[in-house]
Design a protein around this motif. Structure first.
Motif, mmCIF file in Angstrom:
data_model
loop_
_atom_site.group_PDB
_atom_site.id
_atom_site.type_symbol
_atom_site.label_atom_id
_atom_site.label_comp_id
_atom_site.label_asym_id
_atom_site.label_seq_id
_atom_site.Cartn_x
_atom_site.Cartn_y
_atom_site.Cartn_z
ATOM 1 N N LEU A 30 0.848 -1.187 0.000
ATOM 2 C CA LEU A 30 0.000 0.000 0.000
ATOM 3 C C LEU A 30 0.885 1.238 0.000
ATOM 4 O O LEU A 30 1.868 1.309 0.748
ATOM 5 C CB LEU A 30 -0.884 0.055 1.244
ATOM 6 N N HIS A 52 -7.899 3.356 -4.754
ATOM 7 C CA HIS A 52 -9.127 3.544 -3.988
ATOM 8 C C HIS A 52 -9.324 5.055 -3.941
ATOM 9 O O HIS A 52 -8.652 5.764 -3.168
ATOM 10 C CB HIS A 52 -8.983 2.958 -2.580
ATOM 11 N N THR A 74 -9.859 7.360 -0.664
ATOM 12 C CA THR A 74 -8.779 7.511 0.315
ATOM 13 C C THR A 74 -7.436 7.846 -0.308
ATOM 14 O O THR A 74 -6.459 8.063 0.414
ATOM 15 C CB THR A 74 -8.614 6.225 1.138
ATOM 16 N N HIS A 75 -7.347 7.825 -1.632
ATOM 17 C CA HIS A 75 -6.097 8.041 -2.374
ATOM 18 C C HIS A 75 -5.113 6.895 -2.146
ATOM 19 O O HIS A 75 -3.927 7.023 -2.461
ATOM 20 C CB HIS A 75 -5.429 9.374 -2.014
ATOM 21 N N SER A 76 -5.588 5.778 -1.582
ATOM 22 C CA SER A 76 -4.737 4.620 -1.342
ATOM 23 C C SER A 76 -4.507 3.871 -2.642
ATOM 24 O O SER A 76 -5.413 3.720 -3.468
ATOM 25 C CB SER A 76 -5.380 3.671 -0.338
ATOM 26 N N THR A 106 0.198 5.776 -0.726
ATOM 27 C CA THR A 106 -0.892 6.750 -0.755
ATOM 28 C C THR A 106 -0.489 7.968 -1.575
ATOM 29 O O THR A 106 0.590 8.546 -1.351
ATOM 30 C CB THR A 106 -1.261 7.196 0.673
ATOM 31 N N SER A 132 -3.829 12.017 -7.425
ATOM 32 C CA SER A 132 -4.082 10.652 -7.912
ATOM 33 C C SER A 132 -4.022 10.564 -9.431
ATOM 34 O O SER A 132 -3.470 9.611 -9.992
ATOM 35 C CB SER A 132 -5.445 10.149 -7.441
#
Length: 106
Positions: A7, A46, A49-51, A9, A15
């Motif tokens: 993961l 995602h 969440t910018h994940s 971010t 993004s």
């Protein structure tokens, strides 16, 4: 084949820039990944969440770890710190959390 997941971010509002920088990735980086046994590599966003969830398969862990020693990888990591959350302001690469596999189905 060794399955790996991580993961990272994206910084808020970046993004789309993250995606843009991957399409296409640098040809020399793509070749370096392949030369170090990386295959079946995907990154998913995602949006809320910018994940970013990354999944890849490697042929050999030791060979894979040597990617970090390559000039192109170090340059890519530094380039991506502009759009990713880092632990420090002048970090050489983004904050990356490796994930442990808890289930797999072939």
């Amino acid at each position: 084949m060794i399955r790996k997941a991580f993961l990272i971010t994206a910084k808020p509002g970046l993004s789309m820039e993250y995606q843009k920088r991957h399409n296409p990735i640098w040809p020399e980086l793509e070749q370096t990944l392949k030369d170090h046994g990386v295959s079946n590599y995907s990154i998913f966003l995602h949006e809320a969440t910018h994940s970013l969830f990354g999944y890849l398969e490697v042929a050999d862990e030791e060979l894979f770890l040597r990617i970090a020693e390559t000039e192109v990888c170090q340059r890519w990591w530094k380039y991506m710190t502009e759009v990713l959350i880092c632990e420090e302001g002048n970090a050489a690469k983004a904050q990356e959390d490796m994930l442990s596999e808890v289930f797999h189905l072939d």
